[in-house]
Design an enzyme around this catalytic site. Structure first.
Site, PDB file in Angstrom:
ATOM      1  N   LYS A  95       0.817  -1.216   0.000  1.00 49.09           N
ATOM      2  CA  LYS A  95       0.000   0.000   0.000  1.00 49.09           C
ATOM      3  C   LYS A  95       0.850   1.266   0.000  1.00 49.09           C
ATOM      4  O   LYS A  95       0.469   2.285  -0.568  1.00 49.09           O
ATOM      5  CB  LYS A  95      -0.964  -0.008   1.185  1.00 49.09           C
ATOM      6  CG  LYS A  95      -2.120  -0.978   0.979  1.00 49.09           C
ATOM      7  CD  LYS A  95      -3.234  -0.756   1.979  1.00 49.09           C
ATOM      8  CE  LYS A  95      -4.496  -1.486   1.582  1.00 49.09           C
ATOM      9  NZ  LYS A  95      -4.383  -2.966   1.746  1.00 49.09           N
ATOM     10  N   GLU A 117     -10.288   7.126   2.863  1.00 49.56           N
ATOM     11  CA  GLU A 117     -11.278   6.288   3.523  1.00 49.56           C
ATOM     12  C   GLU A 117     -10.556   4.998   3.873  1.00 49.56           C
ATOM     13  O   GLU A 117      -9.578   4.627   3.236  1.00 49.56           O
ATOM     14  CB  GLU A 117     -12.457   6.007   2.595  1.00 49.56           C
ATOM     15  CG  GLU A 117     -12.276   4.841   1.630  1.00 49.56           C
ATOM     16  CD  GLU A 117     -11.252   5.088   0.535  1.00 49.56           C
ATOM     17  OE1 GLU A 117     -11.096   6.251   0.120  1.00 49.56           O
ATOM     18  OE2 GLU A 117     -10.598   4.117   0.112  1.00 49.56           O
ATOM     19  N   SER A 378       1.594  -9.874  -0.921  1.00 47.65           N
ATOM     20  CA  SER A 378       1.259  -8.445  -0.817  1.00 47.65           C
ATOM     21  C   SER A 378       1.523  -7.847   0.561  1.00 47.65           C
ATOM     22  O   SER A 378       1.731  -6.647   0.684  1.00 47.65           O
ATOM     23  CB  SER A 378      -0.206  -8.230  -1.203  1.00 47.65           C
ATOM     24  OG  SER A 378      -1.055  -9.054  -0.418  1.00 47.65           O
TER      25      SER A 378
HETATM   26  C1  LIG Z   1      -5.201  -3.923   1.147  1.00 48.27           C
HETATM   27  C2  LIG Z   1      -4.514  -5.206   0.923  1.00 48.27           C
HETATM   28  C3  LIG Z   1      -4.838  -6.062  -0.152  1.00 48.27           C
HETATM   29  C4  LIG Z   1      -5.963  -5.802  -1.113  1.00 48.27           C
HETATM   30  O1  LIG Z   1      -5.776  -4.693  -1.936  1.00 48.27           O
HETATM   31  P1  LIG Z   1      -5.448  -4.790  -3.497  1.00 48.27           P
HETATM   32  O2  LIG Z   1      -5.774  -3.414  -3.968  1.00 48.27           O
HETATM   33  O3  LIG Z   1      -6.310  -5.836  -4.093  1.00 48.27           O
HETATM   34  O4  LIG Z   1      -4.014  -5.103  -3.641  1.00 48.27           O
HETATM   35  C5  LIG Z   1      -4.102  -7.212  -0.331  1.00 48.27           C
HETATM   36  N1  LIG Z   1      -3.102  -7.542   0.517  1.00 48.27           N
HETATM   37  C6  LIG Z   1      -2.773  -6.769   1.569  1.00 48.27           C
HETATM   38  C7  LIG Z   1      -1.666  -7.203   2.463  1.00 48.27           C
HETATM   39  C8  LIG Z   1      -3.458  -5.576   1.811  1.00 48.27           C
HETATM   40  O5  LIG Z   1      -3.120  -4.814   2.856  1.00 48.27           O
END
Ligand SMILES: *Cc1c(COP(=O)(O)O)cnc(C)c1O
Length: 393
Positions: A95, A117, A378
């Site tokens: 993020k 948000e 992610s």
């Molecule tokens: C917010 C988040 C997501 C989902 O968001 P995408 O926009 O689909 O990438 C996925 N993994 C983590 C660790 C997150 O914090």
């Protein structure tokens, strides 16, 4: 594939990705969206801006993140698994890439405030973090129910100097917080930038956020070239909530022969179970009933709990360039435990949707023995430890 040239490219002035995307906002917000698009186009073609962002991502956010060969998991599955480690970026997920890009853009436009948000709080924390770094005021809108459920993230944001505004309208969750953030942006778009957390919202957001996340895929492409005899993996897989980590990852591989796979939460599978509709300024696949009423999404991972998906993923699915599948909560928990015990990595529940697909697909036609797969991890799973502890009881 003839579609390849038109996917993951510049959507042009109308912000459409095939049949999806667009800019469905009240008249009063059109000038703010147009101005943001102009500013983004100008910044993105300005090498000084790009260098400033790249440098800040390096010295502050810890980029480039490594690609880790998952040796023990690979041996067990009979396929070569590589992990793109967004869990190692500052604040523990991808993020920060997007928020830092948007915040530097806001600063370049002379904005003094970031509006955001947040649902579970992850995007709010990332925005509060970057606001503190750059000396920008941050106001985060959060459904009153989420404020209660996510007390620790509310405290994190406040500790970082942000103001958290509980939203008491409607269902008091993310959708209402989003509407409230839009409302505030209308009133102060000269001085405030609305920082959207995924590849969603009105044009230029889906495109702009994908470009800010492109760094994931571009780094990974270069790292795979070093690590794999073939230079590119057979399959590239990422989880999909709004779809920003997946879009950024896919952007680095769309011009290659790699198969692209997005994994949604089974209880929030907008592409898998949704139909076209309009929500929060864009057209895409949404979970809705026959009357067009948007349904709630349900998943163990709060980050995938959104009833829509970024419009570009809808287009990638329709064009056939990417495939979308889903993983259910049980598979995801099992994948989290497996990754922890074979690789010593606590992956976020969101990310473990992608890992779950690899566990399911390995050795089948989807991911044959001896093939190679790049998984975007992610985020880190420390935030999920308490919840997983309860679920595994
Ligand atoms: C917010 C988040 C997501 C989902 O968001 P995408 O926009 O689909 O990438 C996925 N993994 C983590 C660790 C997150 O914090």
């Amino acid at each position: 594939m003839t579609q390849t040239a038109s996917v993951l490219a510049d959507p042009g002035a109308d912000g459409r990705f095939g049949a999806f995307g667009g800019r469905y906002v009240p008249e009063a917000l059109i000038p703010a969206c147009r101005s943001l698009e102009r500013e983004f186009r100008s910044a993105w073609s300005d090498s000084a801006f790009r260098e400033h962002l790249t440098r800040t991502l390096a010295v502050y956010a810890g980029r480039p993140t490594p690609v880790t060969p998952a040796a023990r998991l690979s041996a067990e599955l009979g396929v070569t698994v590589l992990l793109k480690r967004e869990d190692l970026a500052h604040t523990g997920s991808h993020k920060i890439n997007n928020v830092l890009g948007q915040a530097l853009l806001a600063q370049r436009r002379g904005c003094t405030t970031l509006l955001a948000e947040t649902g579970a709080g992850q995007h709010g924390v990332a925005t509060a973090t970057v606001g503190a770094l750059l000396g920008l005021d941050v106001t985060v809108f959060m459904g009153a129910k989420d404020v209660e459920r996510q007390a620790l993230n509310v405290f994190r944001m406040e500790l970082l100097g942000a103001k958290v505004v509980p939203v008491t309208s409607g269902s008091q969750t993310l959708a209402d917080a989003t509407s409230e953030a839009f409302r505030h942006w209308v009133g102060q778009s000269e001085t405030a930038h609305y920082c959207i957390g995924s590849v969603m919202g009105p044009h230029p957001y889906p495109w702009m956020v994908r470009e800010f996340q492109r760094v994931i895929g571009e780094e990974a492409r270069g790292q795979c070239a070093q690590l794999l005899p073939a230079g590119i993996p057979d399959v590239v897989v990422a989880c999909v909530g709004g779809g920003s980590n997946a879009a950024g990852t896919f952007a680095g591989f769309v011009g290659t022969s790699a198969r692209l796979v997005g994994v949604e939460a089974a209880g929030g599978a907008s592409i898998g179970n949704g139909s076209p509709g309009i929500l929060h300024g864009f057209e895409s696949y949404l979970l809705q009933n026959d009357d067009g009423q948007v349904l709630e999404a349900h998943s163990v991972s709060a980050g995938l709990d959104y009833p829509g998906v970024g419009p570009e993923h809808a287009h990638l699915a329709d064009s056939g360039r990417a495939t979308y599948v889903s993983a259910d909560d049980d598979e995801v928990l099992a994948a989290m435990v497996k990754l922890a015990r074979t690789e010593g990595i606590l992956g976020a529940l969101e990310s473990c949707h992608a890992v779950a697909w690899v566990l399911r697909a390995a050795g089948t036609d989807e991911l044959p023995t001896s093939s190679t797969v790049l998984v975007t991890l992610s985020g880190r799973g420390d935030k999920d430890a308490a919840q997983v502890r309860e679920l595994l009881k």
